[in-house]
Design an enzyme around this catalytic site. Structure first.
Site, short mmCIF file in Angstrom:
data_model
loop_
_atom_site.label_atom_id
_atom_site.label_comp_id
_atom_site.label_asym_id
_atom_site.label_seq_id
_atom_site.Cartn_x
_atom_site.Cartn_y
_atom_site.Cartn_z
N PRO A 1 -1.87 -1.96 12.09
CA PRO A 1 -0.32 -2.10 12.68
C PRO A 1 0.30 -2.87 11.85
CG PRO A 1 -1.95 -3.16 14.24
CD PRO A 1 -2.71 -2.52 12.80
N MET A 2 1.59 -2.62 11.39
CA MET A 2 2.55 -3.72 10.67
C MET A 2 4.00 -3.48 11.13
SD MET A 2 1.41 -3.42 6.74
CE MET A 2 2.45 -4.94 6.34
N MET A 3 4.49 -4.66 11.78
CA MET A 3 5.76 -4.84 12.31
C MET A 3 6.71 -4.24 11.26
SD MET A 3 5.15 -5.94 15.33
CE MET A 3 6.67 -6.59 15.83
N ASN B 1 -10.78 -6.65 8.12
CA ASN B 1 -9.22 -6.53 7.81
C ASN B 1 -8.81 -7.78 6.98
OD1 ASN B 1 -6.26 -7.22 9.14
ND2 ASN B 1 -6.44 -5.36 7.79
N GLY B 2 -8.04 -7.50 5.93
CA GLY B 2 -7.51 -8.68 5.23
C GLY B 2 -7.76 -8.66 3.88
N CYS C 1 -1.65 -11.78 15.40
CA CYS C 1 -0.34 -12.12 14.75
C CYS C 1 0.08 -13.49 15.00
CB CYS C 1 0.40 -11.20 15.44
SG CYS C 1 2.20 -11.14 14.72
N ARG D 1 -1.42 -3.67 4.33
CA ARG D 1 -0.27 -3.59 3.13
C ARG D 1 -0.57 -2.49 1.92
NH1 ARG D 1 0.85 -9.44 1.53
NH2 ARG D 1 -1.16 -9.64 2.50
N GLN E 1 -0.96 -0.52 19.99
CA GLN E 1 -1.29 -2.18 19.93
C GLN E 1 -0.38 -2.64 20.87
OE1 GLN E 1 -0.28 -5.02 16.97
NE2 GLN E 1 -2.74 -4.91 16.57
N HIS F 1 -9.32 -9.72 11.12
CA HIS F 1 -8.69 -10.36 9.98
C HIS F 1 -9.50 -11.30 9.46
CE1 HIS F 1 -4.54 -10.69 7.79
NE2 HIS F 1 -5.58 -11.39 7.19
#
Length: 331
Positions: free
Chosen positions: A12-14, A206-207, A95, A229, A65, A166
């Protein structure tokens, strides 16, 4: 473990992982698990639910999420999300933005593992779909060995089905949200140790993971990999997820075919008043190492952003870029 539900997912990415982006990503992989951007419990309970939570049926499997720290509100929001048809409810404990610090949710909850466990327990009571937790390895001056272990064991005891980690700290004091994506060093070994300590619990890493080859290497140590990303900036990589990780053919052999398959969805959205740019902004990184890729991006920026632009404009952009079997460069 043999459960492949969390083997590969897109983070998920804002401001990025909206429904248009997820529909596009689904045309690149049938098997990737897709996540919404974080939605706060206040927005879910009091906001425009159809606008915030509505999604296209093609997106499954898709997870919602949530951001929040009140067990009752999270339970109600999870119940609402399940009613919309989401396949999973994920609690954000990772986050690092200023907004989440002010609202007492996100990464700051790493300091309150018992509260997070209470939230998970309330959500589990409210829904039948899996409830998962996405976290960091720690925040600020926390010892990651202690912080991650304490949080993980608390939420698993409360019923969490999966942990998404992450693999870097979040520095809530001293670093901006953007800096928190890159500056704290990655510690993949810490996540591997967590999996060793919790052999029966699905653990997703993740990361900083940018290629499918790297994802395959991580799968020697954990149950799943989440790309962030890289999936958004270089979506062509997703064409190799199904062949490389699941032994299945991709939904479409080339990016050209995938974008052509997106056209009917775009036409439906345009008829509802959606602007073309709201969808094509997710296609900017679609081509890599292909003659005309720069011209394609320029056309999207200069023509597809104009009021009234339609699918003819997108098809014209496609004519600029050369054909190539994109999966061959996606690893």
């Amino acid at each position: 473990m043999t459960d492949n539900r969390w083997k590969f997912s897109v983070a998920p990415m804002m401001d990025w992982s909206d429904t248009h982006c997820r529909v596009f990503h689904r045309l690149l992989s049938r098997r990737a698990r897709l996540y919404t951007e974080m939605v706060t419990t206040g927005a879910v309970i009091h906001g425009n639910r159809e606008r915030l939570l509505g999604f296209d049926a093609s997106e499954h499997p898709v997870a919602l999420q949530l951001g929040g720290s009140n067990p009752r509100d999270l339970a109600e929001s999870a119940r609402i999300g399940e009613g919309f048809g989401y396949d999973e409810i994920n609690l954000n404990v990772g986050c690092p933005s200023d907004r989440v610090k002010g609202g007492n949710f996100g990464a700051c909850l790493m300091a309150e593992p018992q509260l997070v466990a209470e939230c998970v327990a309330a959500m589990k009571q409210a829904v039948a779909v899996p409830v998962t937790v996405k976290c960091r390895i720690g925040i600020d001056d926390q010892d990651p060995e202690v912080a991650l272990d304490t949080l993980s064991r608390a939420v698993i005891a409360a019923g969490a089905d999966t942990l998404v980690v992450h693999a870097r700290k979040a520095w809530l004091n001293g670093l901006s949200p953007k800096e928190n994506r890159d500056i704290p060093p990655l510690d993949y070994d810490r996540v591997y140790r967590l999996k060793t300590a919790l052999p029966d619990v699905p653990v997703v890493i993740n990361g900083g993971i940018t290629t499918i080859a790297a994802a395959k290497a991580h799968l020697d140590h954990v149950d799943g990999v989440m790309l962030g990303r890289a999936a958004y900036q270089e979506p062509w990589r997703l064409l190799s997820v199904d062949p490389e990780l699941f032994g299945e053919a991709a939904p479409h052999a080339t990016m050209h075919e995938a974008i052509e398959a997106l056209v009917p969805y775009i036409e439906r959205q345009l008829s509802l008043g959606t602007r073309l740019h709201s969808i094509t902004r997710h296609l900017v990184g679609a081509f890599h190492g292909v003659p005309g890729a720069r011209g394609f991006r320029r056309y999207l920026a200069e023509v597809c952003t104009k009021p009234g632009a339609g699918t003819d404009s997108l098809r014209e952009a496609l004519r600029i870029v050369g054909q190539r079997t994109d999966a061959s460069i996606a690893a």
